[in-house]
Structures are given as C-alpha cells and as structure tokens.
Design a protein around this motif. Structure first.
Motif, PDB file in Angstrom:
ATOM      1  N   ILE A  31       0.784  -1.088  -0.125  1.00 21.64           N
ATOM      2  CA  ILE A  31      -0.121  -0.081  -0.017  1.00 21.64           C
ATOM      3  C   ILE A  31       0.867   1.176  -0.022  1.00 21.64           C
ATOM      4  O   ILE A  31       1.557   1.528   0.976  1.00 21.64           O
ATOM      5  N   THR A  32       0.732   2.080  -0.963  1.00 21.71           N
ATOM      6  CA  THR A  32       1.589   3.163  -1.181  1.00 21.71           C
ATOM      7  C   THR A  32       0.481   4.340  -1.064  1.00 21.71           C
ATOM      8  O   THR A  32      -0.545   4.206  -1.854  1.00 21.71           O
ATOM      9  N   ASP A  33       0.889   5.573  -0.566  1.00 16.07           N
ATOM     10  CA  ASP A  33       0.133   6.678  -0.614  1.00 16.07           C
ATOM     11  C   ASP A  33       0.869   7.851  -0.329  1.00 16.07           C
ATOM     12  O   ASP A  33       2.011   8.052  -0.289  1.00 16.07           O
ATOM     13  N   ASN A  34       0.002   8.997  -0.698  1.00 17.58           N
ATOM     14  CA  ASN A  34       0.932  10.303  -0.688  1.00 17.58           C
ATOM     15  C   ASN A  34       0.537  11.218   0.566  1.00 17.58           C
ATOM     16  O   ASN A  34       0.550  12.254   0.808  1.00 17.58           O
ATOM     17  N   GLY A  35       0.138  10.469   1.593  1.00 16.66           N
ATOM     18  CA  GLY A  35      -0.214  11.116   2.982  1.00 16.66           C
ATOM     19  C   GLY A  35       1.106  11.642   3.704  1.00 16.66           C
ATOM     20  O   GLY A  35       2.212  11.187   3.473  1.00 16.66           O
ATOM     21  N   CYS A  36       0.792  12.305   4.756  1.00 15.60           N
ATOM     22  CA  CYS A  36       2.020  12.744   5.442  1.00 15.60           C
ATOM     23  C   CYS A  36       2.459  11.671   6.326  1.00 15.60           C
ATOM     24  O   CYS A  36       1.795  11.023   7.326  1.00 15.60           O
ATOM     25  N   GLY A  37       3.622  11.198   6.330  1.00 10.80           N
ATOM     26  CA  GLY A  37       4.177  10.364   6.817  1.00 10.80           C
ATOM     27  C   GLY A  37       4.875  10.495   8.277  1.00 10.80           C
ATOM     28  O   GLY A  37       4.272  11.588   9.018  1.00 10.80           O
ATOM     29  N   MET A  38       5.468   9.797   9.064  1.00 17.36           N
ATOM     30  CA  MET A  38       5.887   9.862  10.169  1.00 17.36           C
ATOM     31  C   MET A  38       7.500  10.106  10.458  1.00 17.36           C
ATOM     32  O   MET A  38       8.243   9.572   9.613  1.00 17.36           O
ATOM     33  N   VAL A  39       7.911  10.672  11.561  1.00 21.64           N
ATOM     34  CA  VAL A  39       9.337  10.931  11.655  1.00 21.64           C
ATOM     35  C   VAL A  39       9.770   9.275  12.113  1.00 21.64           C
ATOM     36  O   VAL A  39       9.053   8.667  12.544  1.00 21.64           O
ATOM     37  N   ALA A  89       8.109  12.228   7.094  1.00 20.09           N
ATOM     38  CA  ALA A  89       7.260  13.261   7.424  1.00 20.09           C
ATOM     39  C   ALA A  89       7.219  14.359   6.565  1.00 20.09           C
ATOM     40  O   ALA A  89       8.159  14.418   5.818  1.00 20.09           O
ATOM     41  N   HIS A  90       6.093  15.045   6.549  1.00 22.09           N
ATOM     42  CA  HIS A  90       5.901  16.155   5.586  1.00 22.09           C
ATOM     43  C   HIS A  90       6.945  17.206   5.783  1.00 22.09           C
ATOM     44  O   HIS A  90       7.293  17.597   4.696  1.00 22.09           O
ATOM     45  N   ASP A  91       7.564  17.493   6.710  1.00 23.43           N
ATOM     46  CA  ASP A  91       8.590  18.702   6.839  1.00 23.43           C
ATOM     47  C   ASP A  91      10.093  17.941   6.701  1.00 23.43           C
ATOM     48  O   ASP A  91      10.774  18.903   6.927  1.00 23.43           O
ATOM     49  N   GLU A  92      10.134  16.797   6.529  1.00 23.32           N
ATOM     50  CA  GLU A  92      11.574  16.363   5.937  1.00 23.32           C
ATOM     51  C   GLU A  92      11.838  16.890   4.500  1.00 23.32           C
ATOM     52  O   GLU A  92      11.026  16.316   3.577  1.00 23.32           O
TER      53      GLU A  92
END
Length: 105
Positions: A31-39, A89-92
């Motif tokens: 499963i691949t998505d474009n959501g905000c990941g985790m640190v 993560a989104h900010d990475e």
C-alpha cells in the motif's frame, strides 16, 4: 491487514492510495499513499505493542478523531509476516524515507 493500513493512510491525509496484491496477498500486499508520513522515532514506536503516537497526555484521550487508533495493527501484522514500512514526515526535506523492517517469518 489491508483495512488497518488503509485507515492509517486516510488518517495521514492521503488523497491517492495505491494497492498492489500478488498471489492473492500471499506473496505481496503493498500500500502506497501520498499522506503525511511519520518521523523516524514514531515509525519505530509504531512496531511496539499498544503503542500510539496520537496520545501524549491523558487529555488527548478525549479528542482522538482518527481511524487508526488501535496500537496493535503493525506489531500484529509484523508478527506473522515480513513487513517493511517506509515513511517520510511532511516537513522532512530529504527525498529519502525512513525505513523500518520487521521480518519474523
């Protein structure tokens, strides 16, 4: 298994989700998505039993508004499969993702 991971994708704000299945799921479920990941630290914590990054204080229990508040999904899935989690993560700013692998078979 796919339901739990799909709920995590939705909780992460994904607007595109791709599911790849081989041999009826016996060989691969990806499963691949474009959501905000985790640190990285949260990704590692996700494999601990009864773990969640959504609760930081007792007051947080009153405001959980996500589908993926289960705490057992990834450790349970990892206990019966070869599982690889890739997240960013989104900010990475790096294009490289954090990668966690659990292989228990």
């Amino acid at each position: 298994m796919a339901k739990e991971v799909l709920e995590n994708s939705l909780d992460a704000g994904a607007t595109r989700i791709r599911i790849q299945v081989e041999a009826g799921g016996k060989k691969l479920i990806q499963i691949t998505d474009n959501g905000c990941g985790m640190v990285r630290d949260d990704a590692l914590l996700a494999f601990e039993r009864h773990a969640t990054s959504k609760i930081k204080s007792a007051e947080d229990l009153l405001s959980v508004a996500t589908l993926g508040f289960r705490g057992e999904a990834l450790p349970s899935i990892a206990s019966v499969s070869r599982l690889r989690l890739e997240t960013r993560a989104h900010d990475e700013v790096s294009e490289r993702s954090s990668r966690s692998t659990a292989e228990n078979l």
